[in-house]
Every structure is written in C-alpha cells, then in structure tokens.
Design a protein around this motif. Sequence first.
Motif, PDB file in Angstrom:
ATOM      1  N   PHE A  54       0.823  -1.204   0.000  1.00  0.00           N
ATOM      2  CA  PHE A  54       0.000   0.000   0.000  1.00  0.00           C
ATOM      3  C   PHE A  54       0.860   1.259   0.000  1.00  0.00           C
ATOM      4  O   PHE A  54       0.523   2.257  -0.655  1.00  0.00           O
ATOM      5  CB  PHE A  54      -0.929   0.003   1.211  1.00  0.00           C
ATOM      6  CG  PHE A  54      -2.162  -0.839   1.043  1.00  0.00           C
ATOM      7  CD1 PHE A  54      -3.123  -0.506   0.102  1.00  0.00           C
ATOM      8  CD2 PHE A  54      -2.364  -1.975   1.810  1.00  0.00           C
ATOM      9  CE1 PHE A  54      -4.267  -1.270  -0.071  1.00  0.00           C
ATOM     10  CE2 PHE A  54      -3.501  -2.753   1.645  1.00  0.00           C
ATOM     11  CZ  PHE A  54      -4.459  -2.404   0.708  1.00  0.00           C
ATOM     12  N   GLN A  57       2.263   1.633  -3.530  1.00  0.00           N
ATOM     13  CA  GLN A  57       1.190   2.004  -4.466  1.00  0.00           C
ATOM     14  C   GLN A  57       0.864   3.482  -4.359  1.00  0.00           C
ATOM     15  O   GLN A  57       0.698   4.174  -5.371  1.00  0.00           O
ATOM     16  CB  GLN A  57      -0.043   1.145  -4.171  1.00  0.00           C
ATOM     17  CG  GLN A  57      -1.313   1.557  -4.917  1.00  0.00           C
ATOM     18  CD  GLN A  57      -2.157   2.543  -4.134  1.00  0.00           C
ATOM     19  OE1 GLN A  57      -2.346   2.385  -2.918  1.00  0.00           O
ATOM     20  NE2 GLN A  57      -2.666   3.563  -4.813  1.00  0.00           N
ATOM     21  N   GLU A  58       0.774   3.999  -3.135  1.00  0.00           N
ATOM     22  CA  GLU A  58       0.468   5.422  -2.965  1.00  0.00           C
ATOM     23  C   GLU A  58       1.572   6.300  -3.526  1.00  0.00           C
ATOM     24  O   GLU A  58       1.299   7.331  -4.162  1.00  0.00           O
ATOM     25  CB  GLU A  58       0.260   5.727  -1.477  1.00  0.00           C
ATOM     26  CG  GLU A  58      -1.004   5.121  -0.885  1.00  0.00           C
ATOM     27  CD  GLU A  58      -1.151   5.444   0.576  1.00  0.00           C
ATOM     28  OE1 GLU A  58      -0.287   6.163   1.112  1.00  0.00           O
ATOM     29  OE2 GLU A  58      -2.134   4.992   1.192  1.00  0.00           O
ATOM     30  N   THR A  61       1.482   5.918  -7.620  1.00  0.00           N
ATOM     31  CA  THR A  61       0.268   6.370  -8.317  1.00  0.00           C
ATOM     32  C   THR A  61      -0.242   7.713  -7.831  1.00  0.00           C
ATOM     33  O   THR A  61      -1.162   8.280  -8.425  1.00  0.00           O
ATOM     34  CB  THR A  61      -0.848   5.332  -8.150  1.00  0.00           C
ATOM     35  OG1 THR A  61      -1.207   5.233  -6.759  1.00  0.00           O
ATOM     36  CG2 THR A  61      -0.401   3.965  -8.656  1.00  0.00           C
ATOM     37  N   HIS A  62       0.321   8.231  -6.735  1.00  0.00           N
ATOM     38  CA  HIS A  62      -0.137   9.496  -6.148  1.00  0.00           C
ATOM     39  C   HIS A  62      -1.628   9.422  -5.774  1.00  0.00           C
ATOM     40  O   HIS A  62      -2.333  10.432  -5.838  1.00  0.00           O
ATOM     41  CB  HIS A  62       0.105  10.674  -7.093  1.00  0.00           C
ATOM     42  CG  HIS A  62       1.551  10.980  -7.305  1.00  0.00           C
ATOM     43  ND1 HIS A  62       2.020  12.230  -7.613  1.00  0.00           N
ATOM     44  CD2 HIS A  62       2.650  10.193  -7.242  1.00  0.00           C
ATOM     45  CE1 HIS A  62       3.331  12.201  -7.749  1.00  0.00           C
ATOM     46  NE2 HIS A  62       3.737  10.966  -7.520  1.00  0.00           N
ATOM     47  N   THR A  63      -2.074   8.258  -5.377  1.00  0.00           N
ATOM     48  CA  THR A  63      -3.484   8.058  -5.016  1.00  0.00           C
ATOM     49  C   THR A  63      -3.554   7.245  -3.732  1.00  0.00           C
ATOM     50  O   THR A  63      -2.938   6.170  -3.644  1.00  0.00           O
ATOM     51  CB  THR A  63      -4.249   7.303  -6.121  1.00  0.00           C
ATOM     52  OG1 THR A  63      -4.118   8.026  -7.350  1.00  0.00           O
ATOM     53  CG2 THR A  63      -5.718   7.169  -5.766  1.00  0.00           C
ATOM     54  N   ARG A  64      -4.288   7.764  -2.767  1.00  0.00           N
ATOM     55  CA  ARG A  64      -4.458   7.042  -1.502  1.00  0.00           C
ATOM     56  C   ARG A  64      -5.719   6.184  -1.601  1.00  0.00           C
ATOM     57  O   ARG A  64      -6.818   6.700  -1.799  1.00  0.00           O
ATOM     58  CB  ARG A  64      -4.551   8.010  -0.333  1.00  0.00           C
ATOM     59  CG  ARG A  64      -3.343   8.934  -0.223  1.00  0.00           C
ATOM     60  CD  ARG A  64      -3.229   9.557   1.141  1.00  0.00           C
ATOM     61  NE  ARG A  64      -2.162  10.538   1.195  1.00  0.00           N
ATOM     62  CZ  ARG A  64      -0.876  10.254   1.411  1.00  0.00           C
ATOM     63  NH1 ARG A  64      -0.515   8.988   1.560  1.00  0.00           N
ATOM     64  NH2 ARG A  64       0.047  11.197   1.437  1.00  0.00           N
ATOM     65  N   GLN A  67      -6.539   4.646   2.983  1.00  0.00           N
ATOM     66  CA  GLN A  67      -7.050   5.689   3.873  1.00  0.00           C
ATOM     67  C   GLN A  67      -8.410   6.210   3.392  1.00  0.00           C
ATOM     68  O   GLN A  67      -9.289   6.512   4.193  1.00  0.00           O
ATOM     69  CB  GLN A  67      -6.045   6.847   3.935  1.00  0.00           C
ATOM     70  CG  GLN A  67      -4.695   6.470   4.511  1.00  0.00           C
ATOM     71  CD  GLN A  67      -4.658   6.595   6.026  1.00  0.00           C
ATOM     72  OE1 GLN A  67      -5.657   6.893   6.658  1.00  0.00           O
ATOM     73  NE2 GLN A  67      -3.495   6.346   6.607  1.00  0.00           N
ATOM     74  N   ARG A  68      -8.568   6.292   2.082  1.00  0.00           N
ATOM     75  CA  ARG A  68      -9.839   6.789   1.540  1.00  0.00           C
ATOM     76  C   ARG A  68     -10.970   5.790   1.802  1.00  0.00           C
ATOM     77  O   ARG A  68     -12.089   6.185   2.162  1.00  0.00           O
ATOM     78  CB  ARG A  68      -9.684   7.041   0.045  1.00  0.00           C
ATOM     79  CG  ARG A  68     -10.898   7.672  -0.610  1.00  0.00           C
ATOM     80  CD  ARG A  68     -10.561   8.160  -1.994  1.00  0.00           C
ATOM     81  NE  ARG A  68      -9.544   9.207  -1.955  1.00  0.00           N
ATOM     82  CZ  ARG A  68      -8.971   9.733  -3.037  1.00  0.00           C
ATOM     83  NH1 ARG A  68      -9.316   9.297  -4.242  1.00  0.00           N
ATOM     84  NH2 ARG A  68      -8.058  10.681  -2.908  1.00  0.00           N
ATOM     85  N   ASP A  82      -0.802  15.494   0.741  1.00  0.00           N
ATOM     86  CA  ASP A  82      -0.235  14.741  -0.380  1.00  0.00           C
ATOM     87  C   ASP A  82       1.091  15.364  -0.789  1.00  0.00           C
ATOM     88  O   ASP A  82       1.233  15.980  -1.843  1.00  0.00           O
ATOM     89  CB  ASP A  82      -1.217  14.710  -1.558  1.00  0.00           C
ATOM     90  CG  ASP A  82      -2.485  13.954  -1.216  1.00  0.00           C
ATOM     91  OD1 ASP A  82      -2.457  13.134  -0.281  1.00  0.00           O
ATOM     92  OD2 ASP A  82      -3.516  14.183  -1.885  1.00  0.00           O
ATOM     93  N   GLY A  91       4.284   7.843   0.698  1.00  0.00           N
ATOM     94  CA  GLY A  91       3.369   6.752   0.996  1.00  0.00           C
ATOM     95  C   GLY A  91       3.122   6.618   2.485  1.00  0.00           C
ATOM     96  O   GLY A  91       4.040   6.762   3.305  1.00  0.00           O
ATOM     97  N   THR A  92       1.879   6.325   2.831  1.00  0.00           N
ATOM     98  CA  THR A  92       1.487   6.210   4.238  1.00  0.00           C
ATOM     99  C   THR A  92       0.925   4.835   4.569  1.00  0.00           C
ATOM    100  O   THR A  92       1.191   4.296   5.640  1.00  0.00           O
ATOM    101  CB  THR A  92       0.442   7.289   4.588  1.00  0.00           C
ATOM    102  OG1 THR A  92       0.983   8.580   4.288  1.00  0.00           O
ATOM    103  CG2 THR A  92       0.097   7.231   6.065  1.00  0.00           C
TER     104      THR A  92
END
Length: 357
Positions: A54, A57-58, A61-64, A67-68, A82, A91-92
């Motif tokens: 995860f 990936q974050e 892709t710059h997409t969470r 968490q979302r 971000d 990444g988190t």
Amino acid sequence: MTSGLVSTAITQGGAHTLDIAFAYFLARAAIQTPRDLRLFLVMIAPGIALMSLFVVQEAVTHTRVLQRVASDISGSPYRLRDDVRLGLMRGTGPFPHPILAGIFLASFLPLYLASGLRGWPKILGIAASFGGFFSMSSAALLGLLMGGVLWCYDWASEKISNVTWRIFLFGTAILYAMVELTSNSGFYGLMIRYASLNTTSAYNRVLIWNYGTQNIAEHPWFGLGYADWDRPSWMHSGSFDHFWLIMALRFGIPVSILLIAATVAGVILLAVKSRTYRPQDARLLRGVAISLAVFALGAISVSLWLSVLVWFFVLLGIAVSLGVNLQREVPRMLIRRSAARPAPAPAKPHASERLPR
C-alpha cells in the motif's frame, strides 16, 4: 500531577499502559527463544508485505486507496497532506504519518537479513522492508541505510578477524566526540541539517529541540502532561518530532532516562549473550540489536504513537527476553538430552585389579 482530573489521568494512563507495558510484557512472555522469533517473523511476513504494498502504491500512483476506503466506511476524513518528494508522493499505507510507515518497515530489514530463514518468508520480509523508502522520509532512508550497513559489518566481523564490534564502537565514539567539540550545532543539529530531505522540517526540528529543552528544564520531574508547550507564536504547529524529548516533556526527565536505559540495556544484553551461542542464533540476536538501535536512533526525528509505538516496545520486549532467557535455555536442553541418553555400563576391572576370593 499534570492533568488535574482523575478521569483524564486514568484514561491517558490506561492507554499508555496498553500501548507500552502490555506490548512489552506480551513480547517477553511469548518470544523467549530464537525459534519463537523465527516463527513470529514467518507469520507476520505476509502482513508486513501487504502494508508495504500500500505504501509503494500510494507513492507511485499518487493516489491514496486504503485511507480513503477507511474514511468512507467510518465517516471520518483522513488528514494527510499529499506531499511529493523526488517525484514520489509520500506513501502512508495504514499508518497515520509517512515517517511512521517508513521507520516501521525499515526496522524489519536487519531482522529478516539475520533471521536464518529460507525461502519466501525471508525474501518477502526483506522486500517489504524496502517499502519504507517510498515513505520518502529521511528517518526511514537513514534506517534502511544504517540497518544494511551494520548488518554488512556484522557479516564482515565473522569473516575477517581484525574487523570487530569493539573497533566499530570505538571509532563511532571518537567521531561523535569530534563532531560535538568542533561543530557549532552539535551532533544532533548536524545530523538533522544534512540528513533531512526537507530543509524546512529540518529547521523546525532544531527549533523543537531548542524550545522543547527549555520547557523540560522548567518542568523536570513530571513534565507538562498533555498541556500545550511554550514556543514562539510564529511556530503555529504543535507537532513535536522527537520521541525521547516528548517523553520527558509529557512525563518528566526520569521517564525518558529510564526508557533510554532500558533500550541500551536491551542492546547490550543481546550483544553479550550472542557470544555464547551457535553462529546462526548469535547472528539473529545481533540482528535484533541492530534493529532496536536503529529504531531508537530514528525516534529522535519523530514522535511514536499508535501501532508504531506498540511495535517499538514489542521489539524492546523481544530484545530483553532473548538477552535474559537464552542463558537458561541451553542447560535445560543439555539436561533433557542427558536424561534421555542411557547411562554407560561400568567398565570391567583388569585382571590385576581383581580382588582375590
């Protein structure tokens, strides 16, 4: 002494008891031999890999996603910026902050390198630890670098007779003394300044050290509790990125000193005990010592909380447990083996030694 309300003190004290004391003693009770630790590492390898996935990936892709989804289920908005560094978003994963994700994953690199495991658990654990890089945190990058370098040095110490840990510690002590004596900012200030990926956060950590120590000097015994600490009005953020310092700020200098002493004692216990055991187990003990030492050093740039705080004290419990209990394990094994082995038959006396009838 600091909250003023018994209910508040019980709530906060209970939370810290679970996060610190329960985690520490659970690790001490559950993991007492190298075999216990190896089984533990095998069982958690898939979970560590999923967390790392995860984070990667974050960053790419710059997409969470995680968490979302959690925010949609719970209805609570996630409060993450971000931030992008070197083209990668920090990444988190399931952690509340990228730094926590980074140092958590980085702490597993020495453990799996020195574990003595084979096959997919070792490969998966090592690969997952490198996910800490994608948190784009200087503490995580430093943890990965130091963990890898110290493991390589330990490997070299087994192959080369003149390469010893005494030489390494002696050289490190000399380097530290030289930096403290010749640098205006001292070792901590120099490390924060040149090891940080962000100059603004590095400067903020220096300010936290300066004003934080002033607050601690004014409340040395019991600290401030959870009251806001005094700082200039232009320091809008109350974030306190220094675990050992914030323990002294919240609960007093004795608490911080005792926790540091426990961590140092855990590392020393492992180093001493590793001399008396077979190479494979000794290597694992030194891997735990490296992981704990690097984790403790990384905590000077972040405040540990939630799952990462729990993991730190689990790791400390593992270190103390292995350092204390291993010495008792070998005698019990020898006793069991000698009890299972039949006693040898008495030797017949020589003819010259036989008594006359």
